[in-house]
Design a protein around this motif. Structure first.
Motif, PDB file in Angstrom:
ATOM      1  N   ALA A 280      -2.284-135.821  47.212  1.00  0.00           N
ATOM      2  CA  ALA A 280      -2.623-135.738  48.553  1.00  0.00           C
ATOM      3  C   ALA A 280      -1.498-136.026  49.353  1.00  0.00           C
ATOM      4  O   ALA A 280      -0.729-137.130  49.175  1.00  0.00           O
ATOM      5  CB  ALA A 280      -3.820-136.656  48.776  1.00  0.00           C
ATOM      6  N   THR A 281      -1.285-135.553  50.442  1.00  0.00           N
ATOM      7  CA  THR A 281      -0.122-135.616  51.543  1.00  0.00           C
ATOM      8  C   THR A 281      -0.719-136.088  52.819  1.00  0.00           C
ATOM      9  O   THR A 281       0.380-136.717  53.477  1.00  0.00           O
ATOM     10  CB  THR A 281       0.759-134.419  51.643  1.00  0.00           C
ATOM     11  N   THR A 282      -1.937-136.249  53.272  1.00  0.00           N
ATOM     12  CA  THR A 282      -2.414-136.595  54.498  1.00  0.00           C
ATOM     13  C   THR A 282      -3.529-137.515  54.063  1.00  0.00           C
ATOM     14  O   THR A 282      -4.112-137.440  53.337  1.00  0.00           O
ATOM     15  CB  THR A 282      -2.773-135.077  55.345  1.00  0.00           C
ATOM     16  N   ILE A 283      -4.058-138.133  55.253  1.00  0.00           N
ATOM     17  CA  ILE A 283      -5.275-138.859  55.256  1.00  0.00           C
ATOM     18  C   ILE A 283      -6.358-138.083  54.896  1.00  0.00           C
ATOM     19  O   ILE A 283      -7.265-138.380  54.272  1.00  0.00           O
ATOM     20  CB  ILE A 283      -5.421-139.817  56.471  1.00  0.00           C
ATOM     21  N   ALA A 284      -6.392-136.812  55.848  1.00  0.00           N
ATOM     22  CA  ALA A 284      -7.542-135.981  55.550  1.00  0.00           C
ATOM     23  C   ALA A 284      -7.746-135.276  54.215  1.00  0.00           C
ATOM     24  O   ALA A 284      -8.788-135.538  53.430  1.00  0.00           O
ATOM     25  CB  ALA A 284      -7.677-135.033  56.632  1.00  0.00           C
ATOM     26  N   SER A 285      -6.761-135.053  53.591  1.00  0.00           N
ATOM     27  CA  SER A 285      -6.648-134.432  52.119  1.00  0.00           C
ATOM     28  C   SER A 285      -6.956-135.550  51.124  1.00  0.00           C
ATOM     29  O   SER A 285      -7.585-135.379  50.170  1.00  0.00           O
ATOM     30  CB  SER A 285      -5.560-133.811  52.029  1.00  0.00           C
ATOM     31  N   TYR A 286      -6.541-136.830  51.387  1.00  0.00           N
ATOM     32  CA  TYR A 286      -6.836-137.794  50.503  1.00  0.00           C
ATOM     33  C   TYR A 286      -8.295-138.306  50.355  1.00  0.00           C
ATOM     34  O   TYR A 286      -9.138-138.143  49.505  1.00  0.00           O
ATOM     35  CB  TYR A 286      -5.863-139.280  51.015  1.00  0.00           C
ATOM     36  N   ALA A 287      -8.968-138.262  51.573  1.00  0.00           N
ATOM     37  CA  ALA A 287     -10.288-138.519  51.724  1.00  0.00           C
ATOM     38  C   ALA A 287     -11.175-137.468  51.157  1.00  0.00           C
ATOM     39  O   ALA A 287     -12.231-137.779  50.409  1.00  0.00           O
ATOM     40  CB  ALA A 287     -10.761-138.418  53.318  1.00  0.00           C
ATOM     41  N   GLY A 288     -10.700-136.262  51.310  1.00  0.00           N
ATOM     42  CA  GLY A 288     -11.460-135.316  50.547  1.00  0.00           C
ATOM     43  C   GLY A 288     -11.417-135.167  49.084  1.00  0.00           C
ATOM     44  O   GLY A 288     -12.367-134.899  48.449  1.00  0.00           O
ATOM     45  N   ASP A 289     -10.148-135.431  48.517  1.00  0.00           N
ATOM     46  CA  ASP A 289     -10.073-135.409  47.270  1.00  0.00           C
ATOM     47  C   ASP A 289     -10.692-136.783  46.807  1.00  0.00           C
ATOM     48  O   ASP A 289     -11.304-136.626  45.530  1.00  0.00           O
ATOM     49  CB  ASP A 289      -8.449-135.686  47.048  1.00  0.00           C
ATOM     50  N   ARG A 290     -10.631-137.878  47.242  1.00  0.00           N
ATOM     51  CA  ARG A 290     -11.340-139.196  46.974  1.00  0.00           C
ATOM     52  C   ARG A 290     -12.826-138.885  46.808  1.00  0.00           C
ATOM     53  O   ARG A 290     -13.466-139.306  45.911  1.00  0.00           O
ATOM     54  CB  ARG A 290     -10.882-140.338  47.780  1.00  0.00           C
ATOM     55  N   LEU A 291     -13.078-138.366  47.801  1.00  0.00           N
ATOM     56  CA  LEU A 291     -14.678-137.824  47.876  1.00  0.00           C
ATOM     57  C   LEU A 291     -15.279-136.989  46.674  1.00  0.00           C
ATOM     58  O   LEU A 291     -16.346-137.265  46.170  1.00  0.00           O
ATOM     59  CB  LEU A 291     -15.263-137.413  49.445  1.00  0.00           C
ATOM     60  N   ARG A 292     -14.488-136.142  46.355  1.00  0.00           N
ATOM     61  CA  ARG A 292     -14.657-135.259  45.564  1.00  0.00           C
ATOM     62  C   ARG A 292     -14.775-135.721  44.168  1.00  0.00           C
ATOM     63  O   ARG A 292     -15.379-135.571  43.159  1.00  0.00           O
ATOM     64  CB  ARG A 292     -13.839-133.814  45.413  1.00  0.00           C
ATOM     65  N   ALA A 293     -13.704-136.811  43.946  1.00  0.00           N
ATOM     66  CA  ALA A 293     -13.564-137.453  42.749  1.00  0.00           C
ATOM     67  C   ALA A 293     -14.676-138.405  42.431  1.00  0.00           C
ATOM     68  O   ALA A 293     -15.382-138.552  41.513  1.00  0.00           O
ATOM     69  CB  ALA A 293     -12.365-138.383  42.724  1.00  0.00           C
ATOM     70  N   ILE A 294     -15.310-138.898  43.595  1.00  0.00           N
ATOM     71  CA  ILE A 294     -16.590-139.750  43.502  1.00  0.00           C
ATOM     72  C   ILE A 294     -17.787-139.014  42.992  1.00  0.00           C
ATOM     73  O   ILE A 294     -18.677-139.218  42.378  1.00  0.00           O
ATOM     74  CB  ILE A 294     -16.606-140.589  44.704  1.00  0.00           C
ATOM     75  N   LEU A 295     -17.657-138.008  43.910  1.00  0.00           N
ATOM     76  CA  LEU A 295     -18.926-137.029  43.771  1.00  0.00           C
ATOM     77  C   LEU A 295     -19.156-136.463  42.270  1.00  0.00           C
ATOM     78  O   LEU A 295     -20.425-136.116  41.766  1.00  0.00           O
ATOM     79  CB  LEU A 295     -19.004-135.953  44.566  1.00  0.00           C
ATOM     80  N   SER A 296     -17.746-136.219  41.520  1.00  0.00           N
ATOM     81  CA  SER A 296     -17.896-135.557  40.212  1.00  0.00           C
ATOM     82  C   SER A 296     -18.398-136.874  39.140  1.00  0.00           C
ATOM     83  O   SER A 296     -19.047-136.321  38.249  1.00  0.00           O
ATOM     84  CB  SER A 296     -16.466-135.477  40.003  1.00  0.00           C
ATOM     85  N   THR A 297     -18.518-137.717  39.608  1.00  0.00           N
ATOM     86  CA  THR A 297     -19.038-138.973  38.802  1.00  0.00           C
ATOM     87  C   THR A 297     -20.600-139.174  38.808  1.00  0.00           C
ATOM     88  O   THR A 297     -21.324-139.780  38.178  1.00  0.00           O
ATOM     89  CB  THR A 297     -18.557-140.448  38.922  1.00  0.00           C
ATOM     90  N   LEU A 298     -21.312-138.302  39.825  1.00  0.00           N
ATOM     91  CA  LEU A 298     -22.698-138.013  39.718  1.00  0.00           C
ATOM     92  C   LEU A 298     -23.269-137.549  38.466  1.00  0.00           C
ATOM     93  O   LEU A 298     -24.432-137.740  38.296  1.00  0.00           O
ATOM     94  CB  LEU A 298     -23.176-137.268  40.851  1.00  0.00           C
ATOM     95  N   ALA A 299     -22.198-137.146  37.591  1.00  0.00           N
ATOM     96  CA  ALA A 299     -22.843-136.530  36.398  1.00  0.00           C
ATOM     97  C   ALA A 299     -23.398-137.748  35.616  1.00  0.00           C
ATOM     98  O   ALA A 299     -24.285-137.464  34.631  1.00  0.00           O
ATOM     99  CB  ALA A 299     -21.493-135.807  35.679  1.00  0.00           C
ATOM    100  N   TRP A 300     -23.053-139.091  35.935  1.00  0.00           N
ATOM    101  CA  TRP A 300     -23.705-139.976  35.025  1.00  0.00           C
ATOM    102  C   TRP A 300     -24.921-140.434  35.483  1.00  0.00           C
ATOM    103  O   TRP A 300     -25.512-140.983  34.851  1.00  0.00           O
ATOM    104  CB  TRP A 300     -22.546-141.362  35.255  1.00  0.00           C
ATOM    105  N   ALA A 301     -25.321-140.151  36.754  1.00  0.00           N
ATOM    106  CA  ALA A 301     -26.535-140.376  37.165  1.00  0.00           C
ATOM    107  C   ALA A 301     -27.544-139.147  36.481  1.00  0.00           C
ATOM    108  O   ALA A 301     -28.158-138.368  37.312  1.00  0.00           O
ATOM    109  CB  ALA A 301     -26.788-140.016  38.888  1.00  0.00           C
TER     110      ALA A 301
END
Length: 358
Positions: free
Chosen positions: A148-169
């Motif tokens: 990631a290179t910007t605050i917005a791109s980092y936030a989007g990447d981080r949110l997607r990474a967290i949402l990917s762990t919904l597979a454990w729910a």
């Protein structure tokens, strides 16, 4: 490797890393194991007949992901060690004793203390140290720190990474809890779409070095603070770190004010600080969702291992321990998501930034 063999390997590695004869080792004492590491305190008798201590940490696994984690952490410790972290004495991807990454680092005497029990002055000291980390130059840390290179791109990447762990729910987690996690995740995804074009997310700031896990157990006091366990270090949005620190340590409004007061003493730009404060309101439920799902993963893994009659050093506790953390976090998450305003509010009690100077 048996426990006896493991301790012998730690002894041999520490001797080689520090350049001391193996007979100088007086003790190898295991700490409570981390989530992905075996950690030991190694005591040596030095030339003046005094006792010195170092910490040896060995990863449980040596796959590509674990190697990347360890290399990233070692690079950061070279950058911040001796001020915000222990000094790194030695790092090896593999060695004669371990087929996984190993580190030998400074032993820091000190006490781990719940931040709710420390004084406001100490909170300010910790905040100033965190600001120092966030202001560190990041040149040379390598691509392993993220793309990631910007605050917005980092936030989007981080949110997607967290949402990917919904597979454990999933089963065996009760369906009512699964539904609560999915509902919260959907709400936070919508909130990002509504906020990603705001000035706070598009302020032109560069990414900062983050510790990544300033939670209970990762701050040592002697008498001032030092941060340990940098395995989640990365380049990212300081507001992510702040939100996580506030929530994981359950800081009160007065403690948050003390944190902001200490933080602004160590940051160069007050306009940047204003944007960070604005974004914390969005980040807090996001980091809480990530934390809750982390505990869900551990509960599911431990529950399934118990069913199969197997063990994993990464989840050594009883299932109830992990499930308790899941419940406390999903309850707080429901409150945060349910009460979040449509736009960040500087005066919100969860945010509580300093009301003066800018």
């Amino acid at each position: 490797m048996t426990s006896k063999d493991q301790l012998a390997a730690v002894r041999a590695y520490a001797s080689d890393a520090m350049g001391w004869p193996s007979e100088a080792v007086t003790a190898v004492t295991p700490f409570e194991e981390g989530n992905r590491h075996a950690v030991n305190r190694v005591s040596f008798r030095d030339a003046s007949d005094g006792i010195r201590d170092v910490v040896v940490r060995v990863s449980f696994g040596g796959d590509a992901s674990e190697l990347a984690h360890a290399e990233r952490e070692a690079a950061v410790l070279e950058n911040v060690g001796g001020v915000a972290a222990p000094e790194l004495y030695d790092f090896r991807r593999t060695s004669d004793w371990f087929d996984a990454p190993a580190m030998c680092m400074q032993f820091l005497p000190g006490r781990q203390q719940d931040l709710q029990t420390v004084g406001l002055t100490q909170i300010g000291q910790l905040a100033s140290l965190v600001a120092w980390v966030h202001e560190r130059p990041v040149d040379g840390l390598g691509e392993s720190m993220g793309t990631a290179t910007t605050i917005a791109s980092y936030a989007g990447d981080r949110l997607r990474a967290i949402l990917s762990t919904l597979a454990w729910a999933r089963d065996p987690l009760p369906e009512t809890l699964q539904d609560r996690f999915r509902s919260a995740a959907g709400s936070l995804a919508e909130s990002f779409e509504a906020s990603r074009d705001s000035g706070g997310f598009n302020s032109g700031e560069t990414l900062s070095l983050l510790h990544g896990d300033i939670g209970p157990g990762n701050v040592l006091w002697n008498p001032g603070p030092c941060l340990i366990d940098w395995e989640y270090t990365r380049l990212g949005d300081p507001a992510d770190e702040m939100a996580y620190t506030f929530d994981q340590n359950a800081l009160t409004p007065s403690q948050r004010r003390a944190f902001w007061d200490g933080y602004q003493q160590g940051i160069d730009s007050h306009s940047r600080l204003a944007h960070i404060i604005e974004r914390v309101n969005w980040w807090e439920p996001v980091t809480l969702l990530g934390s809750a799902l982390w505990w869900v993963e551990r509960w599911v893994r431990r529950t399934e291992l118990d069913t199969e009659g197997k063990a994993d050093p990464g989840v050594p506790r009883e299932p109830g321990y992990y499930f308790g953390h899941v419940i406390s976090r999903i309850n707080r998450l429901d409150t945060l998501v349910g009460s979040r305003p449509s736009k960040p509010e500087r005066g919100n009690d969860r945010l509580v930034g300093p009301p003066r100077r800018w």
